[in-house]
Design an enzyme around this catalytic site. Sequence first.
Site, PDB file in Angstrom:
ATOM      1  N   LYS A   1     -13.511  -0.118  15.063  1.00 52.21           N
ATOM      2  CA  LYS A   1     -12.177  -0.746  15.094  1.00 52.21           C
ATOM      3  C   LYS A   1     -11.668  -0.868  16.529  1.00 52.21           C
ATOM      4  CE  LYS A   1     -10.160  -0.117  11.327  1.00 52.21           C
ATOM      5  NZ  LYS A   1      -9.549   0.514  10.198  1.00 52.21           N
TER       6      LYS A   1
ATOM      7  N   PRO B   1      -1.999 -12.162   9.501  1.00 53.66           N
ATOM      8  CA  PRO B   1      -2.334 -12.052  10.926  1.00 53.66           C
ATOM      9  C   PRO B   1      -2.640 -10.598  11.263  1.00 53.66           C
ATOM     10  CG  PRO B   1       0.031 -12.363  10.638  1.00 53.66           C
ATOM     11  CD  PRO B   1      -0.604 -12.544   9.287  1.00 53.66           C
ATOM     12  N   ASP B   2      -3.606 -10.363  12.135  1.00 55.17           N
ATOM     13  CA  ASP B   2      -3.848  -8.998  12.609  1.00 55.17           C
ATOM     14  C   ASP B   2      -2.963  -8.795  13.832  1.00 55.17           C
ATOM     15  OD1 ASP B   2      -4.826  -6.674  13.926  1.00 55.17           O
ATOM     16  OD2 ASP B   2      -6.594  -6.792  12.640  1.00 55.17           O
TER      17      ASP B   2
ATOM     18  N   PHE C   1      -3.797   2.621  14.744  1.00 58.47           N
ATOM     19  CA  PHE C   1      -4.058   3.704  13.798  1.00 58.47           C
ATOM     20  C   PHE C   1      -5.120   3.233  12.813  1.00 58.47           C
ATOM     21  CE2 PHE C   1      -1.208   7.496  13.619  1.00 58.47           C
ATOM     22  CZ  PHE C   1      -0.698   7.354  14.894  1.00 58.47           C
TER      23      PHE C   1
ATOM     24  N   ASP D   1      -3.498  -6.329   4.406  1.00 55.43           N
ATOM     25  CA  ASP D   1      -4.500  -7.248   4.965  1.00 55.43           C
ATOM     26  C   ASP D   1      -4.345  -8.656   4.392  1.00 55.43           C
ATOM     27  OD1 ASP D   1      -5.831  -5.470   6.680  1.00 55.43           O
ATOM     28  OD2 ASP D   1      -6.752  -4.499   4.938  1.00 55.43           O
TER      29      ASP D   1
ATOM     30  N   ASN E   1       0.862  -1.189   0.000  1.00 55.59           N
ATOM     31  CA  ASN E   1       0.000   0.000   0.000  1.00 55.59           C
ATOM     32  C   ASN E   1       0.894   1.233   0.000  1.00 55.59           C
ATOM     33  OD1 ASN E   1       0.656   0.790   2.757  1.00 55.59           O
ATOM     34  ND2 ASN E   1      -0.352  -1.142   3.261  1.00 55.59           N
TER      35      ASN E   1
ATOM     36  N   LYS F   1     -10.568  -4.508  17.597  1.00 55.52           N
ATOM     37  CA  LYS F   1      -9.147  -4.806  17.787  1.00 55.52           C
ATOM     38  C   LYS F   1      -8.798  -4.987  19.264  1.00 55.52           C
ATOM     39  CE  LYS F   1      -7.740  -3.639  13.441  1.00 55.52           C
ATOM     40  NZ  LYS F   1      -6.770  -4.222  12.543  1.00 55.52           N
TER      41      LYS F   1
ATOM     42  N   LYS G   1       9.937 -15.970 -11.392  1.00 56.74           N
ATOM     43  CA  LYS G   1       9.079 -14.911 -11.933  1.00 56.74           C
ATOM     44  C   LYS G   1       7.952 -15.531 -12.769  1.00 56.74           C
ATOM     45  CE  LYS G   1       9.062 -10.831 -14.815  1.00 56.74           C
ATOM     46  NZ  LYS G   1       9.771 -10.030 -15.786  1.00 56.74           N
TER      47      LYS G   1
HETATM   48  O1  C5P Z   1      -7.865  -3.022  10.064  1.00 53.70           O
HETATM   49  P1  C5P Z   1      -6.980  -1.894   9.756  1.00 53.70           P
HETATM   50  O2  C5P Z   1      -5.824  -2.237   8.870  1.00 53.70           O
HETATM   51  O3  C5P Z   1      -7.663  -0.637   9.292  1.00 53.70           O
HETATM   52  O4  C5P Z   1      -6.392  -1.499  11.184  1.00 53.70           O
HETATM   53  C1  C5P Z   1      -5.398  -0.590  11.347  1.00 53.70           C
HETATM   54  C2  C5P Z   1      -4.651  -0.811  12.623  1.00 53.70           C
HETATM   55  O5  C5P Z   1      -4.421  -2.200  12.824  1.00 53.70           O
HETATM   56  C3  C5P Z   1      -3.284  -0.189  12.578  1.00 53.70           C
HETATM   57  O6  C5P Z   1      -2.915   0.144  13.891  1.00 53.70           O
HETATM   58  C4  C5P Z   1      -2.422  -1.318  12.025  1.00 53.70           C
HETATM   59  O7  C5P Z   1      -1.062  -1.144  12.377  1.00 53.70           O
HETATM   60  C5  C5P Z   1      -3.038  -2.515  12.686  1.00 53.70           C
HETATM   61  N1  C5P Z   1      -2.972  -3.723  11.878  1.00 53.70           N
HETATM   62  C6  C5P Z   1      -2.210  -4.792  12.309  1.00 53.70           C
HETATM   63  N2  C5P Z   1      -2.166  -5.944  11.588  1.00 53.70           N
HETATM   64  C7  C5P Z   1      -2.900  -6.083  10.457  1.00 53.70           C
HETATM   65  C8  C5P Z   1      -3.691  -4.997  10.018  1.00 53.70           C
HETATM   66  C9  C5P Z   1      -3.701  -3.839  10.739  1.00 53.70           C
HETATM   67  O8  C5P Z   1      -1.533  -4.664  13.332  1.00 53.70           O
HETATM   68  N3  C5P Z   1      -2.845  -7.182   9.792  1.00 53.70           N
END
Ligand code: C5P
Length: 417
Positions: A351, A318-319, A337, A290, A222, A355, A300
């Site tokens: 969020k 992973p989140d 953030f 994501d 991104n 989260k 390639k």
């Molecule tokens: O879900 P989103 O990407 O909008 O959430 C943003 C927040 O979650 C940010 O603090 C980002 O660093 C964190 N994040 C994370 N791992 C992910 C996606 C987002 O820690 N896979």
Amino acid sequence: MAARRILLIIGGGIAAYKAIELVRLLRKSGHIVRCVLTRAGEQFVTPLTLAALSENRVYTSLFDLKDEVEMGHIQLSREADLVVVAPATADLMAKMANGIADDLATTLLLATDKPVLAAPAMNVRMWLHAATQRNVATLRGDGVTVMAPDEGEMACGEYGPGRLPEPAAIKAAIDKALTAPAILSGQPDFAPANHRPLHGRRILITAGPTHEPIDPVRYIANRSSGKQGFAIAAAAVEAGAEVLLVAGPVPLPTPPGVVRVDVETAREMATEVEAGLPVDAAIMVAAVADWRAADTSSQKIKKDSSGQVPPLALAENPDILASVAKSAQRPPLLVGFAAETNDVLTHAQAKLDRKGCDWIVANDVAADPMGGETNQVHIVSKNGVHSWDRLPKEVVARKLMEKIADELDARIPSQSD
Ligand code: C5P
């Protein structure tokens, strides 16, 4: 760069004529310039020339300001963002180093609470004299930026260091000084060294994007520049914290004092974050991808003439923020953030719950695309929303650190208090 206010003090020396060109360059960049001429400076350039070029009144004497109604000397010394002395003669620097205030220029220099940049110009012997070198060392120790003079043939026929740096070089030094956090935040440069509200705290920060490989040459990513996260890391160190910065791929220099670990992918970032715990606060600024490619090719992927597009299956990353929130080592303060393009506050609120963090710092990236120099943020917590004006990212970082320091003091009184 946004227009800034510069107070230019012009000392008496043959190089004073170069100050005229400096005023022109500063005005061309849109800066507001107020000139102060010393009595000796008036022998080399006229107030009229400087007034015409700066489009501002020129001040020459403390007595110009005596009625203190129109503009007092304290106000004149403080309304600027930066005070520049060019040429800084041996005499002016000696007075500055010793706190002598016997005319308008030296009074302003003693009264100012703003950063000072000096561009010296003098005869080579005067520059090399032990007294001048002592004064330069004193000034640098006091926080004044003293440029090195140019070396070359002097007006007096001698050769060596002592020439005034070229106006373009002084302008570059001014631009650099103007981007220092102290100026951007409007804070005096000499904030007490013991003002370290995060002393003894350990803070983990993630920043930048992640790159998720598709094959050895392609990746999913991104537009995150990493600027806000790096500014936060710098501000955390400035506030006295021990800082671990887990950074995605960005070409930014490591802020002094920060321990930086570079990663490529979300999974690498997750591993390094876990390894960095426990901390007092974690600030997850990274724009983690994501999704990643479900399968990466070791070679390639080739385009052929069939017109068939290769399938790209995605897997969820992973989140990191959500798993830190659930972990046994959850930091006492966990900040996420959120970059949103619409319904910023509604999404941020959702969020926060999803989260499991304490604050979400939300910003509208539709109004200011990623990679810009400013940010307008809303800090969303269960206690409500705090919205700040649009500010340079460095200022957002400093304000955030102050808020984090207060919150940590409330949650876990510092061991060192
Ligand atoms: O879900 P989103 O990407 O909008 O959430 C943003 C927040 O979650 C940010 O603090 C980002 O660093 C964190 N994040 C994370 N791992 C992910 C996606 C987002 O820690 N896979």
